[in-house]
Design an enzyme around this catalytic site. Structure first.
Site, PDB file in Angstrom:
ATOM      1  N   LYS A 125      79.111 -55.395  80.584  1.00  0.00           N
ATOM      2  CA  LYS A 125      78.744 -56.499  79.468  1.00  0.00           C
ATOM      3  C   LYS A 125      78.008 -56.898  80.404  1.00  0.00           C
ATOM      4  O   LYS A 125      77.887 -56.720  81.747  1.00  0.00           O
ATOM      5  CB  LYS A 125      80.155 -57.226  79.472  1.00  0.00           C
ATOM      6  CG  LYS A 125      80.252 -58.652  77.946  1.00  0.00           C
ATOM      7  CD  LYS A 125      80.442 -57.783  77.478  1.00  0.00           C
ATOM      8  CE  LYS A 125      80.253 -59.341  76.126  1.00  0.00           C
ATOM      9  NZ  LYS A 125      80.662 -59.575  74.899  1.00  0.00           N
ATOM     10  N   ASP A 136      74.754 -61.278  72.319  1.00  0.00           N
ATOM     11  CA  ASP A 136      76.565 -62.141  72.558  1.00  0.00           C
ATOM     12  C   ASP A 136      75.973 -63.610  72.341  1.00  0.00           C
ATOM     13  O   ASP A 136      75.019 -63.797  72.224  1.00  0.00           O
ATOM     14  CB  ASP A 136      77.280 -61.400  73.816  1.00  0.00           C
ATOM     15  CG  ASP A 136      78.280 -61.595  73.959  1.00  0.00           C
ATOM     16  OD1 ASP A 136      79.304 -61.662  73.113  1.00  0.00           O
ATOM     17  OD2 ASP A 136      78.779 -62.357  74.534  1.00  0.00           O
TER      18      ASP A 136
HETATM   19  P1  NAD Z   1      76.813 -67.905  69.325  1.00  0.00           P
HETATM   20  O1  NAD Z   1      76.144 -68.532  70.377  1.00  0.00           O
HETATM   21  O2  NAD Z   1      75.796 -67.402  67.917  1.00  0.00           O
HETATM   22  O3  NAD Z   1      77.455 -68.891  68.816  1.00  0.00           O
HETATM   23  C1  NAD Z   1      78.906 -70.115  68.969  1.00  0.00           C
HETATM   24  C2  NAD Z   1      79.522 -70.546  68.444  1.00  0.00           C
HETATM   25  O4  NAD Z   1      80.337 -71.266  68.958  1.00  0.00           O
HETATM   26  C3  NAD Z   1      78.748 -71.741  68.254  1.00  0.00           C
HETATM   27  O5  NAD Z   1      78.786 -71.403  66.687  1.00  0.00           O
HETATM   28  C4  NAD Z   1      78.999 -72.386  68.564  1.00  0.00           C
HETATM   29  O6  NAD Z   1      78.652 -74.075  68.914  1.00  0.00           O
HETATM   30  C5  NAD Z   1      80.142 -72.734  68.889  1.00  0.00           C
HETATM   31  N1  NAD Z   1      80.756 -73.432  70.322  1.00  0.00           N
HETATM   32  C6  NAD Z   1      80.731 -73.512  71.249  1.00  0.00           C
HETATM   33  N2  NAD Z   1      81.616 -73.717  72.370  1.00  0.00           N
HETATM   34  C7  NAD Z   1      83.038 -74.447  71.865  1.00  0.00           C
HETATM   35  C8  NAD Z   1      83.858 -74.873  71.441  1.00  0.00           C
HETATM   36  N3  NAD Z   1      84.007 -75.309  72.698  1.00  0.00           N
HETATM   37  N4  NAD Z   1      84.704 -75.156  70.988  1.00  0.00           N
HETATM   38  C9  NAD Z   1      83.835 -74.494  69.239  1.00  0.00           C
HETATM   39  N5  NAD Z   1      83.450 -74.350  69.165  1.00  0.00           N
HETATM   40  C10 NAD Z   1      82.039 -73.978  70.396  1.00  0.00           C
HETATM   41  O7  NAD Z   1      78.382 -66.828  69.294  1.00  0.00           O
HETATM   42  P2  NAD Z   1      77.981 -65.646  68.544  1.00  0.00           P
HETATM   43  O8  NAD Z   1      77.694 -64.621  68.546  1.00  0.00           O
HETATM   44  O9  NAD Z   1      78.734 -66.046  66.651  1.00  0.00           O
HETATM   45  O10 NAD Z   1      79.594 -64.969  69.952  1.00  0.00           O
HETATM   46  C11 NAD Z   1      80.935 -66.067  70.021  1.00  0.00           C
HETATM   47  C12 NAD Z   1      82.490 -64.961  70.584  1.00  0.00           C
HETATM   48  O11 NAD Z   1      82.049 -63.772  69.061  1.00  0.00           O
HETATM   49  C13 NAD Z   1      82.141 -64.933  71.592  1.00  0.00           C
HETATM   50  O12 NAD Z   1      83.222 -64.557  72.060  1.00  0.00           O
HETATM   51  C14 NAD Z   1      81.817 -63.684  71.742  1.00  0.00           C
HETATM   52  O13 NAD Z   1      81.737 -63.206  72.751  1.00  0.00           O
HETATM   53  C15 NAD Z   1      81.558 -62.821  70.208  1.00  0.00           C
HETATM   54  N6  NAD Z   1      81.444 -61.489  70.047  1.00  0.00           N
HETATM   55  C16 NAD Z   1      80.199 -62.086  68.832  1.00  0.00           C
HETATM   56  C17 NAD Z   1      79.941 -60.461  69.286  1.00  0.00           C
HETATM   57  C18 NAD Z   1      78.470 -60.520  68.018  1.00  0.00           C
HETATM   58  O14 NAD Z   1      77.310 -59.297  67.671  1.00  0.00           O
HETATM   59  N7  NAD Z   1      77.172 -61.689  68.472  1.00  0.00           N
HETATM   60  C19 NAD Z   1      80.617 -59.597  68.457  1.00  0.00           C
HETATM   61  C20 NAD Z   1      81.853 -59.048  69.334  1.00  0.00           C
HETATM   62  C21 NAD Z   1      82.112 -60.583  70.000  1.00  0.00           C
END
Ligand code: NAD
Length: 409
Positions: free
Chosen positions: A102, A142
């Site tokens: 990561k 991510d």
């Molecule tokens: P992203 O940046 O696209 O979206 C994040 C979202 O969370 C946004 O809507 C943002 O407004 C919201 N957010 C931020 N702070 C917040 C808060 N305090 N309360 C509520 N919402 C809040 O990110 P993502 O890629 O969607 O990732 C989200 C999670 O999923 C992370 O934990 C990431 O590690 C995990 N994840 C992502 C992937 C991927 O393929 N992108 C894969 C596995 C896990």
């Protein structure tokens, strides 16, 4: 709460459950390599600002290190180590031939212009270029990183090494060797998990209410697909707060509203909810899809959902896990529930190595097969151990990791 301490406690719990050898526990209790960099970025006002970034290569017994790159002000070594460890577990749970890694940069990207963001992305990849590679360590998007950022990074990397190597990064745009179905893959994988859970637990979609925290890449696609499958998505939120209607939300209309106004607020026929209140709504399934450490010992007792599908990484603390289990809440852990993203990243890498690209239906079908096999293995392990699903998923993963680690000794 240290995320890495939480992660190591999960390791020890599962290890004692399965009597994992101390040698393997020791190997998995620390990352193989930590790359820590600081690098200057030219800002639009012509000054240089120095940023810190990390790449943690946790374990590569099963294959090249694999895991996303996060741009966020909270990025630090503790967080990146925990996320890298969970990637090693996740890849083993779904049985794909990768280790865990990561990375991230400590930055608030909303404060950067587009060209500053591009220079930051290129600067970071230059700083870690000797540590990554298609057969070595493969980053991906991510939080706050996306296909456009992967494209800048790939371009920078290929210029540095003087040849094409699309398999060094996944989550790329289609034009640079991305895979069909990658963008929605994590949400899609989560929706498949909901489908399998519904079959096992006799949940009827039209009577199953859902609250989704986070509306980014993961949360938006999860809410959209679950809605299309006939589930009742009643609450969604982003960093500015959320909206709730117990009768269900029109998710495509919420997406249009958010695009037009930048927020969910003011969406017709809803009440506003804070992110804290959303977690405690009377719904059947809670889907945390934003940040870590959201369900803690302070609020776990007030969770009313019967099921949790963790699409965010690390949304539940160790103490909260114990409270949820005692309350009879079934939590499908992050290392299984959100593995759709890395699984389609794997498909993307396979397509890059072969130079041959698949139709979207093929990606979807193969994703569903892998998620189903992993879900069934975890669910059966949960029943045989009479434990929570996180411990079960860790045991499934650690058996595979231990086999690869020992085969190398
Ligand atoms: P992203 O940046 O696209 O979206 C994040 C979202 O969370 C946004 O809507 C943002 O407004 C919201 N957010 C931020 N702070 C917040 C808060 N305090 N309360 C509520 N919402 C809040 O990110 P993502 O890629 O969607 O990732 C989200 C999670 O999923 C992370 O934990 C990431 O590690 C995990 N994840 C992502 C992937 C991927 O393929 N992108 C894969 C596995 C896990």
């Amino acid at each position: 709460m240290s995320l890495f301490v939480n992660a190591l406690q999960q390791l020890r719990d599962a290890a004692s459950e399965m009597k994992l050898s101390q040698e393997v526990v020791d190997i998995l209790s620390a990352p193989q390599k930590i790359v820590s960099v600081s690098f200057p970025v030219r800002m639009d006002d012509d000054t240089n600002k120095v940023f810190s970034g990390y790449r943690v290569q946790y374990n590569d017994a099963r294959g090249p290190f694999k895991g996303g790159l996060r741009f966020h002000p909270n990025v630090d070594l503790d967080e990146v180590q925990a996320l890298a460890f969970w990637m090693a577990i996740k890849c083993a749970v779904v049985g794909i031939p990768y280790g865990g890694g990561k990375g991230g940069v400590t930055v608030d990207p909303s404060k950067l212009s587009r060209s500053e963001l591009e220079r930051l992305s290129r600067g970071f990849i230059r700083a870690i270029k000797n540590d990554i590679g298609a057969m070595k360590d493969i980053p991906a998007p991510d939080m706050n990183t996306n296909g456009e950022i992967m494209a800048w990074m790939l371009d920078e990397y290929e210029h540095a090494i003087g040849k094409h190597e699309p398999g060094v990064l996944t989550g790329k745009p289609l034009a640079l060797g991305g895979s069909l179905g990658r963008e929605a893959a994590t949400g899609q994988g989560g929706a498949y998990v909901l489908e399998f859970l519904s079959e096992r637990e006799n949940l009827t979609p039209s009577e199953t209410t859902i609250a989704v925290q986070g509306f980014g890449n993961v949360g938006l696609h999860a809410a959209r697909i679950m809605d299309e499958m006939g589930y009742k998505v009643c609450a969604v939120s982003d960093s500015k707060g959320g909206v709730y209607n117990p009768e269900g939300l029109d998710i495509p209309a919420v997406m249009v509203h958010k695009k037009a106004t930048g927020s969910m607020k003011g969406f017709p026929n809803t009440t506003e909810v804070t992110n804290e209140a959303l977690l405690e709504l009377p719904v059947t399934v809670l889907v945390p899809s934003a940040l870590e450490n959201q369900i803690t010992r302070d609020n776990a007792d007030r969770i009313q959902a019967k099921y949790i599908i963790e699409l965010a990484n690390g949304p539940t603390t160790k103490e909260a896990d114990e409270i949820l289990f005692k309350k009879g809440i079934t939590a499908v852990p992050d290392v299984l529930a959100n593995a759709g993203g890395v699984t389609v990243s794997y498909f993307e890498w396979v397509q890059n190595l072969a130079g041959y690209y698949w139709a979207e239906e093929e990606v979807g079908k193969r994703l569903k097969d892998i998620m189903k096999t992993a879900f069934d293995a975890t669910y059966e392990k949960k029943k045989s151990l009479n434990k929570d699903m996180r411990t079960a998923a860790f045991v499934v993963a650690l058996e595979r990791l231990a086999e690869s680690i020992k085969a190398r000794m």
